[in-house]
Design a protein around this motif. Structure first.
Motif, PDB file in Angstrom:
ATOM      1  N   GLU A  18      -2.547  29.484  22.914  1.00  0.00           N
ATOM      2  CA  GLU A  18      -3.351  29.606  24.131  1.00  0.00           C
ATOM      3  C   GLU A  18      -2.675  30.415  25.238  1.00  0.00           C
ATOM      4  O   GLU A  18      -3.334  31.249  25.879  1.00  0.00           O
ATOM      5  N   ARG A  52      -3.254  34.194  24.879  1.00  0.00           N
ATOM      6  CA  ARG A  52      -4.619  34.721  24.761  1.00  0.00           C
ATOM      7  C   ARG A  52      -5.031  35.614  25.928  1.00  0.00           C
ATOM      8  O   ARG A  52      -5.685  36.652  25.714  1.00  0.00           O
ATOM      9  N   ASP A  61      -8.270  35.174  20.541  1.00  0.00           N
ATOM     10  CA  ASP A  61      -7.632  33.940  20.096  1.00  0.00           C
ATOM     11  C   ASP A  61      -7.209  34.038  18.630  1.00  0.00           C
ATOM     12  O   ASP A  61      -6.685  33.081  18.072  1.00  0.00           O
TER      13      ASP A  61
END
Length: 434
Positions: free
Chosen positions: A420, A423, A429
């Motif tokens: 995360e 990203r 992702d």
């Protein structure tokens, strides 16, 4: 380098600590002290002779005033003889000092008392472990297979361009490398309080000496020549790590107490010839001649040096924690430590495709060893000039971080799941085949 006063006052202590490195450097203490004694003895004689010369010069004036010309001329001859001896001794002092310092420059730092005794990497104690090894419900690939399947790195064309040990990142691989660099810089700047600097990638020999790269590791450096002028060869070098220029930013300066601590963060490519090193011809990203790294540097008071070292290790660990990687922290034993270091922690990340831990960060307190080599001091609040502690750490190094990330976060469909925190930098992702 080591403080010559320490060798004079505690030679047996220095020999004992150096012996724990198992490199034979303790034998150099006697050589250094022999040159130092010759220098000090010659200096003492110079001072005595200067006193005699001054006294004789005054006598000459008195004798001339008394019209005692013959005696005055004899005294003048004595003064000339004394002057010749002083010149000879000055040369001896300079030669002895140069010889002393040349040997002193080859002696590594003495290990801190808290460093574990040992001869090799197998003796390094494990301090702590974070997370668990990744498991897969499918047959995982190694980073070479992943990079080729997803076209992240073109190993063959990298070799075609520059020879073995060089990488050509392509497509998502190039973007992932860039994303990791920016993620590391932002983390250390905004969350850990470092100030970003962008150093030159070609640096002077004095910078390499200042951090202890030279003279010991000269055979691992890439020397630069300016055009066709062979006389310039060896005056400048490609940096082996951003530590070399960044730690030298304040060389030959006297900092104020209020300026400390100094905390710098820098990205740079790193170039290491590693002449004769095994494994550079193998495929993959584990051992290469050029790699990227974000470096952390601290200049701090001696009283805070080891607290700051623990914080630096924590800063580097945060990278791996945010990226969801399994790692361990080890304390390098006396026989496995770096040349300039008094204490070093290595952080090793687990790479499933390799089935082993890979070093991605090495955090060291060099105490005042490097500060002495570059003549960097600070003035205490009481007005005393002291040498600070200089710390360096990888925050962290690529391409091994790249390897661990793609191997750990690979998916059954052959894609790479992006942690995360990365990203926003990659704007995706997941990395899939193009």
């Amino acid at each position: 380098m080591l403080d010559i006063k320490l060798l004079r006052d505690k030679p047996d202590f220095v020999r004992e600590r150096l012996a724990t490195r198992h490199a034979g450097d303790e034998a150099k203490v006697t050589e250094v002290l022999a040159h130092d004694e010759r220098r000090r003895t010659s200096l003492a004689e110079v001072e005595q002779l200067k006193a005699r010369r001054n006294a004789a010069s005054k006598e000459i004036g008195a004798l001339m005033g008394q019209k005692k010309t013959a005696e005055a001329e004899a005294k003048k001859a004595e003064v000339r003889t004394i002057g010749d001896r002083i010149t000879e001794l000055d040369r001896t002092v300079a030669e002895a000092e140069a010889a002393r310092d040349a040997v002193l420059a080859t002696i590594p730092n003495v290990p801190h008392a808290s460093v574990a005794l040992g001869k090799e990497a197998a003796d390094n104690p494990e301090i702590r472990v974070h997370g668990t090894k990744a498991t897969f419900a499918f047959q995982p690939l190694n980073h070479v297979e992943l990079c080729e399947k997803l076209k992240l790195v073109d190993f063959a064309r990298g070799t075609k361009l520059s020879g073995s040990g060089f990488l050509l990142y392509t497509g998502w691989g190039a973007r992932l490398e860039r994303a990791l660099i920016n993620f590391l810089l932002d983390l250390h700047i905004h969350e850990h309080g470092y100030r970003e600097v962008a150093p030159p990638y070609i640096i002077g020999e004095h910078c390499m000496f200042g951090v202890g790269q030279f003279p010991k590791f000269r055979d691992q450096a890439y020397a630069v020549q300016e055009g066709l002028d062979s006389a310039t060869m060896g005056k400048l070098y490609l940096l082996p790590t951003a530590e070399a220029p960044v730690a030298n930013i304040h060389r030959e300066e006297l900092l104020g107490a209020a300026q400390l601590p100094v905390r710098y963060c820098a990205y740079s490519p790193c170039f290491r010839a590693e002449a004769g090193a095994a494994g550079l011809g193998t495929r993959g990203m584990i051992r290469v001649h050029q790699f990227d790294k974000v470096e952390l540097i601290k200049i701090v008071t001696p009283e805070t040096g080891y607290d700051e070292l623990e914080k630096m290790v924590g800063n580097a660990e945060k990278v791996l924690q945010l990226l969801g990687l399994h790692y361990r922290v080890i304390n390098l034993c006396t026989g496995d430590m770096g040349f300039a270091s008094a204490k070093t922690y290595d952080i090793e990340v687990w790479a499933p495709g390799q089935g082993t831990f890979l070093e991605v960060s090495s955090c060291s307190n060099c105490e005042d060893y490097q500060a002495r080599r570059m003549n960097l001091r600070y003035k205490t609040e009481s007005g005393e000039n002291r040498f600070p502690h200089i710390l360096n750490g990888s925050g962290t190094a690529l391409a091994r971080l790249f390897v661990a990330l793609v191997e750990t976060h690979q998916q059954a469909d052959g894609s790479i799941s992006i942690p995360e925190p990365l990203r926003p930098y990659l704007r995706t992702d997941r990395i899939t085949a193009e």
